[in-house]
Motif scaffolding. Structure first.
Motif, mmCIF file in Angstrom:
data_model
loop_
_atom_site.group_PDB
_atom_site.id
_atom_site.type_symbol
_atom_site.label_atom_id
_atom_site.label_comp_id
_atom_site.label_asym_id
_atom_site.label_seq_id
_atom_site.Cartn_x
_atom_site.Cartn_y
_atom_site.Cartn_z
ATOM 1 N N ASN A 37 0.868 -1.175 0.000
ATOM 2 C CA ASN A 37 0.000 0.000 0.000
ATOM 3 C C ASN A 37 0.904 1.224 0.000
ATOM 4 N N GLY A 38 0.918 1.956 -1.103
ATOM 5 C CA GLY A 38 1.818 3.103 -1.238
ATOM 6 C C GLY A 38 1.554 4.193 -0.217
ATOM 7 N N ASN A 39 0.371 4.177 0.396
ATOM 8 C CA ASN A 39 0.037 5.205 1.376
ATOM 9 C C ASN A 39 0.671 4.968 2.732
ATOM 10 N N THR A 40 1.116 3.754 2.975
ATOM 11 C CA THR A 40 1.728 3.455 4.273
ATOM 12 C C THR A 40 2.748 2.335 4.110
ATOM 13 N N VAL A 41 3.955 2.726 3.745
ATOM 14 C CA VAL A 41 5.007 1.752 3.436
ATOM 15 C C VAL A 41 5.941 1.611 4.644
ATOM 16 N N PRO A 42 6.050 0.421 5.209
ATOM 17 C CA PRO A 42 6.933 0.249 6.367
ATOM 18 C C PRO A 42 8.412 0.292 5.965
ATOM 19 N N ILE A 43 9.137 1.187 6.616
ATOM 20 C CA ILE A 43 10.569 1.362 6.344
ATOM 21 C C ILE A 43 11.289 1.286 7.689
ATOM 22 N N SER A 44 12.397 0.576 7.731
ATOM 23 C CA SER A 44 13.185 0.629 8.961
ATOM 24 C C SER A 44 14.663 0.713 8.612
ATOM 25 N N PHE A 45 15.421 1.236 9.554
ATOM 26 C CA PHE A 45 16.869 1.305 9.330
ATOM 27 C C PHE A 45 17.591 0.979 10.622
ATOM 28 N N GLU A 46 18.827 0.580 10.470
ATOM 29 C CA GLU A 46 19.695 0.352 11.616
ATOM 30 C C GLU A 46 21.063 0.891 11.234
ATOM 31 N N ALA A 47 21.627 1.728 12.088
ATOM 32 C CA ALA A 47 22.914 2.346 11.773
ATOM 33 C C ALA A 47 23.745 2.446 13.050
ATOM 34 N N PRO A 48 24.430 1.369 13.399
ATOM 35 C CA PRO A 48 25.221 1.384 14.639
ATOM 36 C C PRO A 48 26.224 2.543 14.630
ATOM 37 N N GLY A 49 26.242 3.267 15.700
ATOM 38 C CA GLY A 49 27.198 4.367 15.805
ATOM 39 C C GLY A 49 26.739 5.670 15.173
ATOM 40 N N ALA A 50 25.472 5.710 14.748
ATOM 41 C CA ALA A 50 24.983 6.933 14.107
ATOM 42 C C ALA A 50 24.541 7.947 15.147
ATOM 43 N N ALA A 51 24.818 9.213 14.867
ATOM 44 C CA ALA A 51 24.306 10.296 15.705
ATOM 45 C C ALA A 51 22.958 10.752 15.172
ATOM 46 N N SER A 52 22.809 10.726 13.852
ATOM 47 C CA SER A 52 21.506 11.039 13.264
ATOM 48 C C SER A 52 21.370 10.370 11.901
ATOM 49 N N VAL A 53 20.135 10.093 11.551
ATOM 50 C CA VAL A 53 19.862 9.433 10.272
ATOM 51 C C VAL A 53 18.756 10.201 9.568
ATOM 52 N N MET A 54 19.012 10.568 8.327
ATOM 53 C CA MET A 54 18.006 11.271 7.524
ATOM 54 C C MET A 54 17.376 10.294 6.538
ATOM 55 N N LEU A 55 16.038 10.315 6.492
ATOM 56 C CA LEU A 55 15.314 9.478 5.530
ATOM 57 C C LEU A 55 14.770 10.359 4.421
#
Lengths: 564, 139
Positions: free
Chosen positions: B58-76
């Motif tokens: 469903n393009g209206n609600t697409v589950p996205i996840s990320f994991e970035a060990p050692g990250a201070a911030s993550v931009m999607l």
């Protein structure tokens, strides 16, 4: 010490030499011109574990005709690779003989004549005979069903899949996974799984849609012959996209490669000796997954209806493709020692219905399931002078007939019919019964819509479906064939990216190019949208056949294929 | 929008804070956001794992996840949306694992991009194509 990979390769070569693989045995059969049950079942038991695989039976419980595809194109890395090999190329690749039983079972060449020689294939009672024979030799065999079992016939539709549930319980199935099962709706699936099924309904990739958490049993560990075997289920990944998601809104699917790795690691962590993936991904998706997920020994692949006489090796994983519609049963013997698969022997057993004696118990059950519907299913609706088949990337003759019915019965300019891979074959000269129509149309959302679409929308639809089939990344392939079209011709270049494959769309009635801005009256069926209204497709096709009496189809030249 | 220390505390008890990227009068492209976030610095291919469906259910609600060990911030980012910016997740020093799951709307087939700024100031990037289809005929 010989490496695991060398063991696998040695095993393939050796089994071919000894004639114990499908190939060796079949070639000898052809040479002797002898087809007996003993020969079909001949197998020197090997190792200590036996897997029996059936898949994509599509509710075909009596013997059927099923012509394999003439056109089954592979793109990208799959180009020219099994299963994207057909006809004479297939015969050459697998060293078969033209006109032999195996050529009849596995290719489309000379289908009508060979059908007369070798007869119908499949039937649950014959499958039961084969399963019982394997179990007699190997009592600890594990019988696994790859799904697309409950759907595809008049009786399965009328009984809400009860006939198939009863028969697969009786067959002694050990586990299954799913695809079209879900088109009976969440409530019915849960009722069957929770109260009727005598074996697990596996799907590591079936998640709760709201919380994105695993929702079904992912795997089952079997202890057989002193060996612990983990069977991981992988349901069809694109359920909510390819089929109506409103019928099972509680669930999300997807390939979920990282989840598969997680589950493999989990069962390995429990110290199992063998990891089997019972998959409904489709062949190319499974092949890619086999190269990326570590630790799967055997993938029993399904969905794309491919039958291959030899396993395909990807690294240390073997892939088994067991065909569809009950035509084949695969037997895979494995030597599992010290937590490792050391070798295998495989045979794709063709279910020649005139050769294999029906199992009387199963024959009685099949008869009992069909008896209440006997008059309805056997009613003759018309006759065909043309060979009627569906399977292939583009229109089959059944589809041409269905599209003709859509155009005339719904007074439409253009007809769209779904590119599903199920549906049996009829030979020239045969009567068409109501049951025959259902084997190519049965579904829980068969309403025929009549609507208007602009030329631009039609082009978008065609491009979208083509990309589901010809995207060079298998993970973006949904595993159906191209949408079947009536009243409109087009050219497709399968080597191009989305948006550039479909050109030359032409309204056949006038010969004029499709105008992107104009609206066309379109009739079609199997819409995934909720609330689609219209007559059922099987009623419409029956009405059409009754009007024409005898089906005579002209060769369809409206699709021009390039880049293959 | 700049997160104040107070916002951080309010949102960040678990050591994580998320901010929806502000809507700009002129929609910014993924490249614009990337340039602003990284200042043009090179981005490593490894370091951030992005999980996205190949084809959206469903393009209206697409589950996205990320994991970035050692990250201070993550931009999607979603590079095909009218506004490419989705959110930036800031992880405080007490964040246990540098991961998050969100659902985002995708207007069409496009790339979802996660760019991680590591605690050492380096950057890493992961991208996944998510196909938004009109529905087919799976056989």
């Amino acid at each position: 010490m010989i490496s695991r990979r060398e063991f696998l390769q040695a095993s393939v070569a050796a089994s071919a030499l000894w004639g114990a693989s499908g190939i060796g045995n079949w070639s000898r059969l052809a040479a002797q011109q002898v087809l007996t049950q003993d020969k079909l079942l001949e197998f020197d038991s090997f190792g200590n574990v036996t897997l029996i695989h059936v898949t994509d039976i599509h509710a075909q419980i009596v013997p059927i005709w099923f012509r394999e595809p003439e056109i089954n194109l592979g793109v990208g890395e799959a180009y020219g690779q099994p299963p994207h090999v057909t006809g004479a190329d297939f015969i050459k690749m697998f060293n078969l003989q033209k006109g032999s039983p195996e050529a009849y079972a596995l290719t489309y060449d000379d289908y009508v004549a060979l059908a007369g020689t070798y007869g119908k294939m499949g039937g649950m009672d014959r499958i039961a005979t084969v399963v019982k024979a394997i179990r007699a030799a190997r009592p600890d065999s594990i019988l696994l069903d790859g799904g697309d079992t409950w759907h595809g016939s008049y009786t399965s539709y009328k009984t809400n899949a009860q006939d198939m549930v009863n028969l697969f319980n009786a067959l002694g199935t050990d586990a299954m996974t799913s695809h079209w099962e879900w088109t009976f709706g969440t409530a019915r699936v849960k009722e069957i799984v929770e109260t009727q099924l005598k074996f697990p309904f596996l799907g590591a990739n079936i998640f709760d849609a709201e919380w994105d958490e695993p929702a079904f049993e992912p795997y089952k560990i079997f202890e057989r012959g002193g060996v612990r075997v983990a069977v991981i289920g992988q349901a069809f990944p694109y359920m909510p996209i390819a089929n109506p998601k409103w019928m099972f809104p509680e669930y999300s699917f997807g390939i979920r490669e990282e989840r598969m790795q997680e589950v493999v690691d989990e069962v390995r962590g429990q110290g199992v000796d063998l990891v089997v993936c019972l998959s409904h991904n489709g062949f190319d998706v499974d092949k890619k997954m086999a190269g990326r997920v570590q630790g799967i020994d055997v993938i029993l692949t399904g969905h794309t209806h491919d039958a291959l006489p030899e396993p395909v090796l990807v690294g240390n994983t073997i892939m088994i493709a067991s065909g569809s519609h009950g035509k084949f049963v695969s037997r895979v013997d494995l030597d599992v020692r010290d937590g490792r698969m050391m070798g295998f022997r495989h045979k794709l057993i063709p279910i020649f219905s005139d050769v294999i004696t029906p199992d009387p118990d199963m024959a009685g059950l099949v008869e009992a399931e069909r008896a209440p519907f006997k008059a309805e299913i056997e009613e003759v609706v018309g006759k065909t002078e043309s060979l009627l088949y569906r399977r292939g990337n583009f229109n089959g003759t059944w589809d041409d007939l269905i599209c003709n019915a859509l155009l005339s019965e719904r007074d439409a300019e253009i007809a769209l019919s779904p590119g599903v891979r199920w549906g049996t074959t009829k030979l020239p000269g045969e009567d068409i019964t109501r049951e025959d129509i259902h084997t190519v149309t049965s579904m829980t959302y068969g309403q025929v819509y009549r609507t208007e679409m602009t030329g631009e929308t039609l082009h978008t639809v065609m491009e979208d479906v083509a990309d589901n089939l010809f995207n060079t990344d298998p993970y973006y392939q949904q595993g159906g064939d191209m949408v079947r079209v009536g009243g409109m011709g087009y050219t497709i270049d399968v080597s191009k990216p989305i948006g550039e494959r479909i050109t030359g769309m032409t309204l056949l009635k006038t010969g004029e190019p499709i105008d992107p801005a104009r609206s066309y009256v379109v009739a079609g069926w199997a819409s995934v949208n909720e609330g689609t209204e219209g007559p059922q497709i099987w009623d419409l096709v029956e009405s059409h056949i009754r009007k024409i009496g005898t089906v005579r189809l002209q060769p369809n030249t409206s699709v021009v294929i390039k880049g293959a | 929008m700049k997160l104040t220390r107070r916002d951080m505390l309010a949102l960040g008890l678990g050591g994580i804070a998320a901010a929806a990227l502000p809507y700009q009068a002129l929609a910014a492209s993924a490249d614009d956001w990337t340039a602003k976030f990284t200042g043009g610095a090179a981005m490593a291919d490894a370091g951030v794992t992005l999980t996205a469906p190949e084809i959206a259910e469903n393009g209206n609600t697409v589950p996205i996840s990320f994991e970035a060990p050692g990250a201070a911030s993550v931009m999607l980012l979603a590079d095909g949306n009218p506004e490419a910016g989705v959110a930036t997740f800031n992880f405080g020093p007490s964040a246990g694992s540098r991961m998050a799951s969100v659902r985002i709307r995708l207007s069409k087939t496009q790339n979802v991009i996660a760019i991680a700024k590591m605690e050492d100031g380096s950057f890493a990037k992961a991208s996944a194509t998510v196909k938004v289809t009109i529905g087919g005929c799976g056989g």
